[in-house]
Design a protein around this motif. Structure first.
Motif, PDB file in Angstrom:
ATOM      1  N   ARG A 165      12.771   9.983   0.800  1.00  0.00           N
ATOM      2  CA  ARG A 165      13.072   9.974   2.240  1.00  0.00           C
ATOM      3  C   ARG A 165      11.933   9.320   3.020  1.00  0.00           C
ATOM      4  O   ARG A 165      12.156   8.454   3.888  1.00  0.00           O
ATOM      5  N   VAL A 166      10.706   9.697   2.717  1.00  0.00           N
ATOM      6  CA  VAL A 166       9.554   9.123   3.433  1.00  0.00           C
ATOM      7  C   VAL A 166       9.413   7.638   3.115  1.00  0.00           C
ATOM      8  O   VAL A 166       9.143   6.814   4.000  1.00  0.00           O
ATOM      9  N   ALA A 167       9.601   7.287   1.856  1.00  0.00           N
ATOM     10  CA  ALA A 167       9.508   5.869   1.484  1.00  0.00           C
ATOM     11  C   ALA A 167      10.572   5.046   2.198  1.00  0.00           C
ATOM     12  O   ALA A 167      10.319   3.908   2.642  1.00  0.00           O
ATOM     13  N   SER A 194       0.831  -1.206   0.000  1.00  0.00           N
ATOM     14  CA  SER A 194       0.000   0.000   0.000  1.00  0.00           C
ATOM     15  C   SER A 194       0.867   1.259   0.000  1.00  0.00           C
ATOM     16  O   SER A 194       0.572   2.235  -0.704  1.00  0.00           O
ATOM     17  N   ALA A 195       1.944   1.256   0.789  1.00  0.00           N
ATOM     18  CA  ALA A 195       2.838   2.424   0.819  1.00  0.00           C
ATOM     19  C   ALA A 195       3.555   2.611  -0.502  1.00  0.00           C
ATOM     20  O   ALA A 195       3.793   3.756  -0.947  1.00  0.00           O
ATOM     21  N   SER A 196       3.926   1.507  -1.150  1.00  0.00           N
ATOM     22  CA  SER A 196       4.627   1.629  -2.434  1.00  0.00           C
ATOM     23  C   SER A 196       3.709   2.139  -3.541  1.00  0.00           C
ATOM     24  O   SER A 196       4.192   2.671  -4.551  1.00  0.00           O
ATOM     25  N   ALA A 197       2.398   1.955  -3.374  1.00  0.00           N
ATOM     26  CA  ALA A 197       1.468   2.437  -4.400  1.00  0.00           C
ATOM     27  C   ALA A 197       1.261   3.935  -4.331  1.00  0.00           C
ATOM     28  O   ALA A 197       0.774   4.545  -5.298  1.00  0.00           O
ATOM     29  N   LEU A 198       1.629   4.534  -3.198  1.00  0.00           N
ATOM     30  CA  LEU A 198       1.470   5.974  -3.047  1.00  0.00           C
ATOM     31  C   LEU A 198       2.704   6.700  -3.569  1.00  0.00           C
ATOM     32  O   LEU A 198       3.830   6.205  -3.423  1.00  0.00           O
ATOM     33  N   PRO A 199       2.551   7.855  -4.128  1.00  0.00           N
ATOM     34  CA  PRO A 199       3.701   8.616  -4.654  1.00  0.00           C
ATOM     35  C   PRO A 199       4.437   9.354  -3.532  1.00  0.00           C
ATOM     36  O   PRO A 199       4.342  10.584  -3.408  1.00  0.00           O
ATOM     37  N   LEU A 200       5.185   8.594  -2.714  1.00  0.00           N
ATOM     38  CA  LEU A 200       5.906   9.185  -1.593  1.00  0.00           C
ATOM     39  C   LEU A 200       7.286   9.627  -2.041  1.00  0.00           C
ATOM     40  O   LEU A 200       7.850   9.131  -3.034  1.00  0.00           O
ATOM     41  N   SER A 214      11.019   1.163   8.797  1.00  0.00           N
ATOM     42  CA  SER A 214      10.174   0.933   9.971  1.00  0.00           C
ATOM     43  C   SER A 214       9.419  -0.390   9.864  1.00  0.00           C
ATOM     44  O   SER A 214       9.351  -1.171  10.826  1.00  0.00           O
ATOM     45  N   LEU A 215       8.866  -0.641   8.663  1.00  0.00           N
ATOM     46  CA  LEU A 215       8.144  -1.904   8.483  1.00  0.00           C
ATOM     47  C   LEU A 215       9.086  -3.100   8.579  1.00  0.00           C
ATOM     48  O   LEU A 215       8.737  -4.146   9.151  1.00  0.00           O
ATOM     49  N   THR A 216      10.301  -2.953   8.049  1.00  0.00           N
ATOM     50  CA  THR A 216      11.279  -4.042   8.143  1.00  0.00           C
ATOM     51  C   THR A 216      11.681  -4.303   9.594  1.00  0.00           C
ATOM     52  O   THR A 216      11.768  -5.457  10.026  1.00  0.00           O
TER      53      THR A 216
END
Length: 375
Positions: free
Chosen positions: A78-80, A69-75, A86-88
């Protein structure tokens, strides 16, 4: 962010997150079904593994959905990167907790299978859990970009101060490891210390050895003291042991007959009583000419230390009943006492003539002397 958020981005992110959550719920239901089948097997290791997977699999699916879901957003980059790290790190911590649980459970299951008791040596379980968790935390810190080299250096310097402050605790810790590694004492053994404490070893933890005596009370013994004291282990080298019962019969008894009857009673007890050894070779050994009887020892075989009380109880009852039926006497101690006159004492009273009796002193005491003529 290279472009603005559009509705399509939110829809894709929501679908990815929902798919991850749905996969987690599905995996949880599936693993719950597997857990029911795992409990039917004799090996407890599959129960531990399935129970651990019930924790890590749903979390892994949810974290994967969140990452997609995070990768689908255009972040932004740095934020990505922060989100991915954090998820890792979160996934590493979950895997670490699960691995510590699985490994500790397998170690405890192995200890229980070897000892055959519910209690186990938790010292190895705790050490294993601490080591696995420490390694997982260090990996998680390295994942988020925190250098662990200064932390390890600080722990090394601080560990020396902690070791000096906790000398007794560390001595008990290493004493417990030494006891288990040398197999001097294992959970389930019956031990007796030279100071009098005795009972079944329930657990050996990082500081104490827990012993349950026959009164069902717990005796807490520091590992350092247990390693230094003299001790008898009734479960080593084997759990089966012999019990000696002392018996005595009268001098007028036929010893061959006594031996045959006693061996017959021993065989019946070894066959009928739970905890006895049916294959034990009965033995009777005469050894002493005592004051009023001939003493001998009967050797019984028991499977475990506490079984001896029940077996001795039943043996004495049956032997007493059989001796009474066979006419074999077990005389009570008797002594002959000879009284001799002291040469320096008053002379012995003379014997009275026939039909002449002496008045009892107690009957004449306190009566007045007769004053009238005597017949």
């Amino acid at each position: 962010m290279n472009r603005g958020l559009v509705l399509h981005d939110w829809v894709v992110a929501a679908i990815a997150l929902a798919a991850g959550l749905a996969a987690g719920l599905l995996l949880r239901v599936l693993l719950k079904w597997l857990g029911k089948h795992a409990r039917r097997t004799r090996w407890s290791g599959d129960d531990i593994i399935v129970d651990a997977l019930r924790t890590i699999a749903p979390w892994a699916a949810a974290i994967s959905g969140l990452a997609v879901s995070a990768s689908a957003l255009p972040l932004t980059t740095r934020v990505a990167g922060i989100v991915n790290h954090s998820l890792t790190a979160l996934f590493v911590l979950i895997v670490t907790a699960t691995a510590a649980r699985v490994i500790a459970g397998l170690v405890q299951s192995l200890a229980q299978s070897r000892t055959g008791v519910a209690g186990s040596a938790t010292i190895f379980v705790n050490i294993t859990r601490v080591v696995v968790v420490a390694m997982g935390v260090l990996v998680a810190l390295e994942t988020v970009g925190i250098s662990i080299a200064p932390l390890l250096t600080a722990l090394g310097v601080g560990g020396l101060a902690v070791a000096l402050a906790l000398q007794d605790t560390l001595a008990n810790l290493f004493a417990g490891v030494h006891i288990l590694a040398s197999k001097t004492v294992q959970p389930g053994d019956y031990i007796r210390l030279s100071s009098g404490e005795e009972g079944y070893v329930v657990d050996i933890n990082w500081r104490n050895t827990v012993v349950r005596n026959l009164s069902n009370n717990l005796v807490i013994i520091p590992n350092g003291r247990l390693a230094r004291t003299n001790m008898t282990n009734y479960a080593r080298p084997e759990q089966e042991l012999t019990v000696l019962v002392q018996v005595g019969v009268g001098y007028d008894s036929d010893l061959e007959h006594v031996e045959r009857v006693t061996l017959d009673v021993v065989d019946s007890v070894m066959t009928d009583i739970t905890g006895a050894l049916p294959g034990h070779e009965a033995a009777v050994r005469f050894h002493t000419f005592a004051d009023s009887r001939i003493n001998f020892t009967v050797i019984l075989g028991v499977g475990e230390f506490s079984d001896q009380y029940r077996i001795k109880h039943e043996f004495i009852k049956r032997l007493h009943r059989r001796y009474r039926a066979e006419g074999i006497s077990i005389p009570a101690p008797a002594r002959t006492v000879s009284l001799q006159q002291d040469p320096a004492g008053p002379p012995a009273p003379t014997a009275a003539f026939p039909h002449q009796r002496e008045a009892a002193p107690s009957a004449l005491a306190g009566l007045p002397e007769p004053s009238g003529p005597q017949p």
